[in-house]
Design an enzyme around this catalytic site. Sequence first.
Site, PDB file in Angstrom:
ATOM      1  N   SER A  57       0.837  -1.195   0.000  1.00  0.00           N
ATOM      2  CA  SER A  57       0.000   0.000   0.000  1.00  0.00           C
ATOM      3  C   SER A  57       0.879   1.255   0.000  1.00  0.00           C
ATOM      4  O   SER A  57       1.752   1.397  -0.854  1.00  0.00           O
ATOM      5  CB  SER A  57      -0.949  -0.046   1.200  1.00  0.00           C
ATOM      6  N   LEU A  58       0.679   2.153   0.947  1.00  0.00           N
ATOM      7  CA  LEU A  58       1.495   3.364   1.020  1.00  0.00           C
ATOM      8  C   LEU A  58       2.980   3.036   1.127  1.00  0.00           C
ATOM      9  O   LEU A  58       3.834   3.831   0.723  1.00  0.00           O
ATOM     10  CB  LEU A  58       1.053   4.215   2.213  1.00  0.00           C
TER      11      LEU A  58
END
Length: 685
Positions: free
Chosen positions: A269-270
């Site tokens: 993800s991030l």
Amino acid sequence: MSLTPTNEILFHYKSSVKVGELERYVITYHLYDGEEIPPDLNLNSLWLKVRNMNPLSYRAAYLMGPFMLYCDVKTAQYHHSQKIVASVDYPKFEPNVQTQQDFVAELSVHNIRQKYVWIADVMSQILFTTNTNVTYEVTIGTSKESVENPHDLPSHLGSYSPKLTVNRLTTLDLWNLPVQITTPQKKKHLVVLTHGLHSNVSTDLVYIMEQIYKAQKNYPHEQIVVKGYRGNVCQTEKGVKYLGTRLAEYIIQDLYDESIRKISFVGHSLGGLIQAFAIAYIYEVYPWFFKKVNPINFITLASPLLGIVTDNPAYIKVLLSFGVIGKTGQDLGLENDVEVGKPLLYLLSGLPLIEILRRFKRRTVYANAINDGIVPLYTASLLFLDYNDILEQLQKLKENSKKSPLINDASTPVNQDFFNKTFISPLTKMLSILAPQKFPTENGSEIPKVSFFESASSILLPPLPERAYIMDPDSRDPVIIHDKIYNEDDIPQSEFDIEDGFFGKKNILLQAFFAGKKERAKYRNLEETIARRWHEGMAWRKVVVALKPDAHNNIIVRRKFANAYGWPVIDHLIDVHFNGDDDDDNDENDDINSTQVVEPIQSVTEGKKKYRKAENIPQEYGWLNKVETNGVFDEGPTGMISTVGEIVEALAKRGFSAVIDRRNASEDPNDEVLRFEEMNSDLVQ
């Protein structure tokens, strides 16, 4: 002679876990000693209980927690690739043990053998604060009744039977394996794992860590070392630059030594953006590093590499620009940097990152085609894909599915309603700005796409895998629906080619990307430009998967059994990237790098090794290390919770941290916890 209630208890222990902490109990039961089988051998099962000891009222204290545990227990021989023949060996797990609740599991003793070994994991489910913990106790007994209603327990903690040995491993034990005395001369391959928003590396990525270590057998000439930076936990709303800089400094100052000759990065993800920034930062600020260390794998899993603007309504862009989820929200919303005048994600997609990425042996992105309510397919896959082929594979998978559809088919824990009311409802008031929207389609497509609200709920209450899925590998449907290497020549040359050619504007997988008016089109063009920059001069392997909900957390197997639908994805990651094809002890490039003359890179200050930064970096890359002034809203609402919590913790015997430790108060401390929530209700309105 029957056992008394006291000696029916074989083991009792109390402990606690904070955010990002887990504890593992290796339970060894010696059925008998010697070579001869005793004539009076008892094959009665043992019973395990894990109890969440926090007060019942803490269920409402979701912003200071939530005060929940994930628990599982399995035999030491269990592996997800092997079929379970005896149902009594089926792993037991509970994804959400709330306050004053128990996890009770039978430890079956059904065959005659000298020794049984089970492994039990207890993990914290705290998300938002670093200064609270979940207290729990572990009890092992000879009957279910003895562990469910224990009394007259011995005053000391530990094992009360010579037949039972329990070894407790902490988070640090699991992430710092003992040094192998037989391999001091081996070169090291450092693998850096990076977590995403409101996540942590030590529990959420522990499954990936353990699977990578199992690949050590493929590397006889080098030692794999898997690490992750824990300092960004509860800080993930402060922006990609802040998080990436801290990760880079951790790699240089804490992890690097002369024995490290290779490095790989895996980000969820991030975390994919964070590791990308860290690589660019290291390349410019510590230019000697990649002269000494060979870059091998750059891997992202469900990472928003292009931001998250066009798959959301217009008002979402406004909220992101205002910093509703802090500086990170501004980065993902492609907000221009005040000093540079360009979005950080645009800057990141060019030099110097692209120059060093080209030197990586493999670059791979994993993307969810469906059931990911957080990161859309187009941004996780760098936009350019054969969407028609993916849609065709999804339709085939639906038609050939051995079981039920890809959505709304998995079992959900029974306490879903309570959880939604007390946790998800207020949480989504703060975080709903990350909600990819469902756009209506003319043909009434049935391609499943969960909302952010479903994904938020599934973080702690994931739809559980079916029993057959865990027991029998043959019952599992394939999840890899697209696996192809895309070269720069495969990228269409213009937007016209995108809309009418290979990448099909009419494909329903791209309708959210192409929907909207002129304002949205501006950001769509920006995302397309960023995608093209990522592809300049290099190839990408793009792996698209079709997972059941919650795909965003399943793709990394956040919890071993609750997110088991992601097992095949991690198997693929290991098979492709850690199969030993780059293991050799005569790597020519490695030999060159090891003897290359490099400027002095270290100095000793107060006995601690420090590596010098480059005195000057090109002006056009000044955004990498320019000192920024952080505003109060850079942390976002939930980021501020951790900051406030740390202040509260520092006030001795005042506030919430004093309440949970007070034992002899005249009032019920549970009432004070509830009052604390009421006084801070503005955080969740």
